[in-house]
Design an enzyme around this catalytic site. Structure first.
Site, PDB file in Angstrom:
ATOM      1  N   HIS A  48      13.995  -4.862   5.820  1.00 49.58           N
ATOM      2  CA  HIS A  48      12.835  -4.079   6.407  1.00 49.58           C
ATOM      3  C   HIS A  48      12.705  -4.976   7.803  1.00 49.58           C
ATOM      4  O   HIS A  48      12.700  -6.265   7.984  1.00 49.58           O
ATOM      5  CB  HIS A  48      11.533  -4.194   5.692  1.00 49.58           C
ATOM      6  CG  HIS A  48      10.322  -3.773   6.583  1.00 49.58           C
ATOM      7  ND1 HIS A  48      10.109  -2.603   6.634  1.00 49.58           N
ATOM      8  CD2 HIS A  48       9.515  -4.407   7.313  1.00 49.58           C
ATOM      9  CE1 HIS A  48       9.212  -2.303   7.436  1.00 49.58           C
ATOM     10  NE2 HIS A  48       8.718  -3.429   7.877  1.00 49.58           N
ATOM     11  N   ASP A  74      -2.478   2.377   1.418  1.00 47.61           N
ATOM     12  CA  ASP A  74      -1.878   1.732   2.594  1.00 47.61           C
ATOM     13  C   ASP A  74      -2.303   2.761   3.698  1.00 47.61           C
ATOM     14  O   ASP A  74      -2.697   2.380   4.998  1.00 47.61           O
ATOM     15  CB  ASP A  74      -0.726   1.264   2.728  1.00 47.61           C
ATOM     16  CG  ASP A  74      -0.205   0.908   4.091  1.00 47.61           C
ATOM     17  OD1 ASP A  74      -0.942  -0.055   4.683  1.00 47.61           O
ATOM     18  OD2 ASP A  74       0.775   1.395   4.502  1.00 47.61           O
ATOM     19  N   ARG A 111      -7.935   0.746   9.878  1.00 49.75           N
ATOM     20  CA  ARG A 111      -7.635  -0.702  10.668  1.00 49.75           C
ATOM     21  C   ARG A 111      -7.464  -0.156  12.031  1.00 49.75           C
ATOM     22  O   ARG A 111      -7.959  -0.986  12.735  1.00 49.75           O
ATOM     23  CB  ARG A 111      -6.346  -1.429   9.960  1.00 49.75           C
ATOM     24  CG  ARG A 111      -6.986  -2.054   8.901  1.00 49.75           C
ATOM     25  CD  ARG A 111      -5.853  -2.493   8.047  1.00 49.75           C
ATOM     26  NE  ARG A 111      -4.906  -3.475   8.765  1.00 49.75           N
ATOM     27  CZ  ARG A 111      -3.510  -3.431   8.727  1.00 49.75           C
ATOM     28  NH1 ARG A 111      -2.843  -2.720   7.968  1.00 49.75           N
ATOM     29  NH2 ARG A 111      -2.868  -4.403   9.333  1.00 49.75           N
ATOM     30  N   SER A 158       0.245  -4.628   3.902  1.00 56.99           N
ATOM     31  CA  SER A 158       0.796  -3.219   4.164  1.00 56.99           C
ATOM     32  C   SER A 158       2.301  -3.151   4.192  1.00 56.99           C
ATOM     33  O   SER A 158       3.070  -2.244   3.522  1.00 56.99           O
ATOM     34  CB  SER A 158       0.186  -2.992   5.534  1.00 56.99           C
ATOM     35  OG  SER A 158       0.985  -1.847   6.110  1.00 56.99           O
ATOM     36  N   LYS A 160       4.846  -1.205   0.654  1.00 46.93           N
ATOM     37  CA  LYS A 160       5.747  -0.084   0.858  1.00 46.93           C
ATOM     38  C   LYS A 160       7.167  -0.436   0.348  1.00 46.93           C
ATOM     39  O   LYS A 160       7.815   0.198  -0.236  1.00 46.93           O
ATOM     40  CB  LYS A 160       6.163   0.249   2.499  1.00 46.93           C
ATOM     41  CG  LYS A 160       4.674   1.199   2.696  1.00 46.93           C
ATOM     42  CD  LYS A 160       4.637   1.417   4.345  1.00 46.93           C
ATOM     43  CE  LYS A 160       4.134   0.209   5.057  1.00 46.93           C
ATOM     44  NZ  LYS A 160       3.242   0.689   6.235  1.00 46.93           N
TER      45      LYS A 160
END
Ligand code: URA
Length: 433
Positions: free
Chosen positions: A82, A161, A168, A183, A187
């Site tokens: 990621h 999320d 947010r 967050s 995922k």
């Protein structure tokens, strides 16, 4: 539990029980907690933080709030990567075929982009007819057979999320470290891999502008991953200028092919190889990162990584011969040179502005409904540290529109030229393994 008591508890700096965090996620997802209370709760977390255990519990609960991918039918250790996002970042398409060629299964879920340029799926759709809507069985079969598949994210991945992130965004609580980390990690956990390599970007074009903040985010995510039994490592890499030379969907895909053929810009090649090396270690195919790098380089040099990429393009419905004829992938109608009006060294390139320029040409979306022009984008001819003389090209715009004055102005704004050659910034600042 009354939500008001939970807010007060966090506001006063007390630790939350697992059951309290789980109840918050469950009830907020089910719309039993109003946004005003969730906002106050997020703000309390912003000021008081969360410890490792609380962050891990929040992550796990958010991952469990919707669909979770079960990859247990895929043989071998599934390793995901990621990136926290940056301009010109196309490492996924380079490292995935490398590690797949070594036998590490890549079962990747990705999304579309909003902003700068497209996301992973948009870039892949530069290949005509490329299919990313794969059902779970087809996805798993492809990975078992060919070691690599990339599918679009289901609409119901981590709904908690989605809701909390949107809140947010409008309550000035995006930049709370445990909330960012949970967050992102929720995922990744929902996407089902056994191990995760994180590429945390730092610099003017990144979510984290300075190294201490990037380190804190990386460490928080590594702790969460390890706490949840996913071996997680992080690389902190530079995003003070765009990565590689190409920004824009088809342009980036062509750069990927260059790298897989053994060429391409040094920064994108080195970073991709390093991330791949970590994945090879986690996937049990290399003893250490150095051995992983050597293996990754071999897989590029002997063409095995490119073969996997070709097969991947064919498996998901497009034409594999485009990999050998990238000039047939979407090309813009015009090219426009943007030249420097002064001699000197390139001392900075604001990645965000280059991303905006590509987006103005049509490479990105301003709203979810916009369509992307795959062919357009920005090709950087000079990077930080390069010497340029008056009239030398800084970038080439690939455009399908006649009028590019505003884009050219933005490019000029994004480049800084100075008399002194700047000190070299590292490509990789540090790693957490
Ligand atoms: N990216 C995410 O997915 N979540 C955040 O909170 C911030 C960046």
């Amino acid at each position: 539990m009354r939500m008001v008591d939970l807010i007060a508890k966090k506001r006063d700096g007390q630790l939350l029980e697992n059951s309290e965090i789980e109840a918050f996620v469950r009830n907020y997802t089910a719309e039993r907690i109003p946004d005003y209370q969730a906002s106050a709760f997020a703000m309390a977390i912003y000021f008081q933080g969360m410890n490792e255990q609380e962050s891990a519990t929040l992550t796990k609960a958010m991952a469990a709030s919707g669909d979770q991918l079960d990859l247990s039918r895929i043989d071998g250790t599934k390793v995901d990567k990621h990136s926290t996002g940056g301009v010109g970042d196309k490492t996924t398409f380079i490292l995935s075929p490398i590690v797949a060629a070594a036998g590490v299964p890549v079962a990747k879920l990705s999304g579309r982009g909003l902003g700068h340029t497209g996301g992973t799926i948009d870039k892949l759709e530069s290949f005509p007819n490329f299919r990313t809507e794969l059902d779970q069985d087809a996805f798993i079969e492809l990975v078992n057979k060919h070691k690599m598949a990339i599918a679009g994210q289901s609409g119901n991945l981590t709904p908690a999320d989605k809701k909390l992130y949107a809140l947010r965004d409008v309550t000035a609580t995006v930049n709370a470290m445990p909330l960012i980390a949970s967050s992102i990690m929720s995922k990744k956990i929902a996407a089902g891999s056994d191990a995760i390599v994180l590429d945390v970007k730092v610099g003017s074009g990144a979510f984290m502008n300075d190294l201490p903040a990037a380190k804190e985010l990386a460490q928080t995510m590594v702790n969460i991953g390890n706490e949840l039994d996913r071996r997680t490592v992080a690389v902190i890499s530079d995003m003070d200028q765009p990565l590689g030379s190409m920004v824009g969907n088809a342009l980036e895909v062509k750069e990927v092919i260059d790298v897989l053929r053994g060429g391409g810009p040094d920064d994108i090649r080195r970073l991709s190889v390093r991330l791949a090396a970590h994945m090879l270690v986690l996937g049990g195919k290399a003893e250490n990162v150095e051995a992983g790098e050597a293996l990754a380089n071999t897989l590029i040099q002997d063409g095995r990584a490119l073969n996997v990429f070709r097969k991947f393009i064919a498996n998901q419905g497009s034409d594999p011969s485009l990999v050998d004829h990238p000039e047939r992938i979407a090309q813009a109608e015009h090219t426009v040179m943007v030249n420097t009006s002064e001699p000197g060294y390139v001392t900075g390139i604001e990645a965000t502005k280059i991303g905006q320029a590509a987006s103005m040409l049509g490479a990105g979306r301003m709203t979810k409904e916009d369509t992307i022009d795959h062919a357009v984008g920005v090709e950087l001819k000079a990077k930080v540290g390069d010497r340029v003389e008056k009239g030398d090209p800084l970038v080439v715009l690939h455009a399908n529109q006649d009028e590019t004055t505003e884009v050219e102005a933005l490019i000029n704004e994004s480049y800084s030229i100075g008399a002194q050659k700047p000190d070299e910034r590292p490509l990789i600042f540090t790693e957490m393994v």
